[in-house]
Design an enzyme around this catalytic site. Structure first.
Site, mmCIF file in Angstrom:
data_model
loop_
_atom_site.group_PDB
_atom_site.id
_atom_site.type_symbol
_atom_site.label_atom_id
_atom_site.label_comp_id
_atom_site.label_asym_id
_atom_site.label_seq_id
_atom_site.Cartn_x
_atom_site.Cartn_y
_atom_site.Cartn_z
ATOM 1 N N ASP A 155 0.618 -3.754 3.176
ATOM 2 C CA ASP A 155 0.872 -4.100 1.772
ATOM 3 C C ASP A 155 -0.227 -5.076 1.321
ATOM 4 O OD1 ASP A 155 2.093 -4.678 -0.632
ATOM 5 O OD2 ASP A 155 4.009 -5.262 0.189
ATOM 6 N N PHE A 195 8.338 -0.389 -4.490
ATOM 7 C CA PHE A 195 9.035 -0.868 -3.302
ATOM 8 C C PHE A 195 9.655 0.332 -2.609
ATOM 9 C CE2 PHE A 195 12.130 -2.919 -0.665
ATOM 10 C CZ PHE A 195 11.458 -4.059 -0.252
ATOM 11 N N ARG A 254 17.234 1.578 6.442
ATOM 12 C CA ARG A 254 16.250 1.891 7.493
ATOM 13 C C ARG A 254 16.538 3.249 8.136
ATOM 14 N NH1 ARG A 254 13.212 -2.830 8.646
ATOM 15 N NH2 ARG A 254 14.350 -4.780 8.438
ATOM 16 N N GLU A 286 2.154 0.292 12.611
ATOM 17 C CA GLU A 286 2.829 -0.333 11.466
ATOM 18 C C GLU A 286 3.473 0.719 10.581
ATOM 19 O OE1 GLU A 286 4.064 -2.753 10.275
ATOM 20 O OE2 GLU A 286 2.877 -4.582 10.336
ATOM 21 N N ASP A 287 4.480 0.305 9.840
ATOM 22 C CA ASP A 287 5.080 1.198 8.845
ATOM 23 C C ASP A 287 4.366 1.096 7.512
ATOM 24 O OD1 ASP A 287 6.064 -1.412 8.846
ATOM 25 O OD2 ASP A 287 7.877 -0.864 7.769
#
Ligand code: PRP
Length: 180
Positions: free
Chosen positions: A103, A152, A165, A99-100
């Site tokens: 959250d 964010f 991205r 995963e990046d």
């Protein structure tokens, strides 16, 4: 592309690459006698997965999945619907989810539950970043790159409305995220 002024650098590309080298060396050790299936969660994790995998010296398989997205909202609501695109047979395999970001934790919780039903031998999580301040469900991240503040973030695979991205560094958006 000109980087907008309200994007401030959070993690430099050199730091990202150093961390990936550390994570890869842990994985090379922990999975030495195994042949794990690495599952990259699209889209955000594609760049992390590519750099990480390049440094693995063990036998691996790679697969990609896409989940129903949160769309253009900045936050998730736990309403994750479906896994698309998984082609691998996971029974008896050692699975590593790539995963990046973790959250709220809903995505990983959902994935662990769904993939466990395939009867893998083991299932672990490797995430480049984690935002603990936003957690709604507790999750164990077996291999973590960076804990990040409640901002964010974009770049290195992560987007804001599908943009940014391609940036090699990770930036935070220097704007207030409205309360829901
Ligand atoms: C992001 C990220 C994780 C998820 C984490 O994906 O890649 O999969 O959100 O959030 P959570 O812990 O609150 O569940 P996103 O839905 O933004 O899709 P993308 O990777 O395609 O941009």
């Amino acid at each position: 592309m000109k980087i907008p002024e309200d994007l401030k650098i959070l993690i430099k590309k050199e730091q990202i690459q150093e961390k990936i080298t550390e994570l890869a060396s842990l994985l090379n050790k922990d999975y030495k006698e195994k042949a794990p299936v690495l599952i990259c969660v699209l889209k955000g994790a594609f760049m992390f997965a590519a750099d990480l995998i390049r440094q693995l010296k063990i036998t691996i398989e790679v697969d990609f999945i896409k989940l129903s997205s949160y769309g253009s909202n900045a936050t998730s609501n736990g309403d994750i619907k479906k896994i698309h695109g998984l082609n691998s047979e996971l029974e008896g395999k050692d699975v590593l989810i790539i995963e990046d970001i973790v959250d709220t934790g809903h995505t990983i919780t959902f994935l662990l539950k769904e993939l466990t039903e395939e009867n893998p031998n083991s299932i672990r999580v490797c995430s480049l970043t984690s935002k603990p301040a936003r957690r709604e469900v507790e999750v164990k991240i077996d291999y973590l790159g960076f804990k990040i503040p409640n901002r964010f973030i974009v770049g290195y695979g992560l987007d804001f409305n599908e943009k940014f991205r391609n940036l090699a560094d990770i930036y935070y958006l220097d704007i207030e995220i409205p309360e829901e």
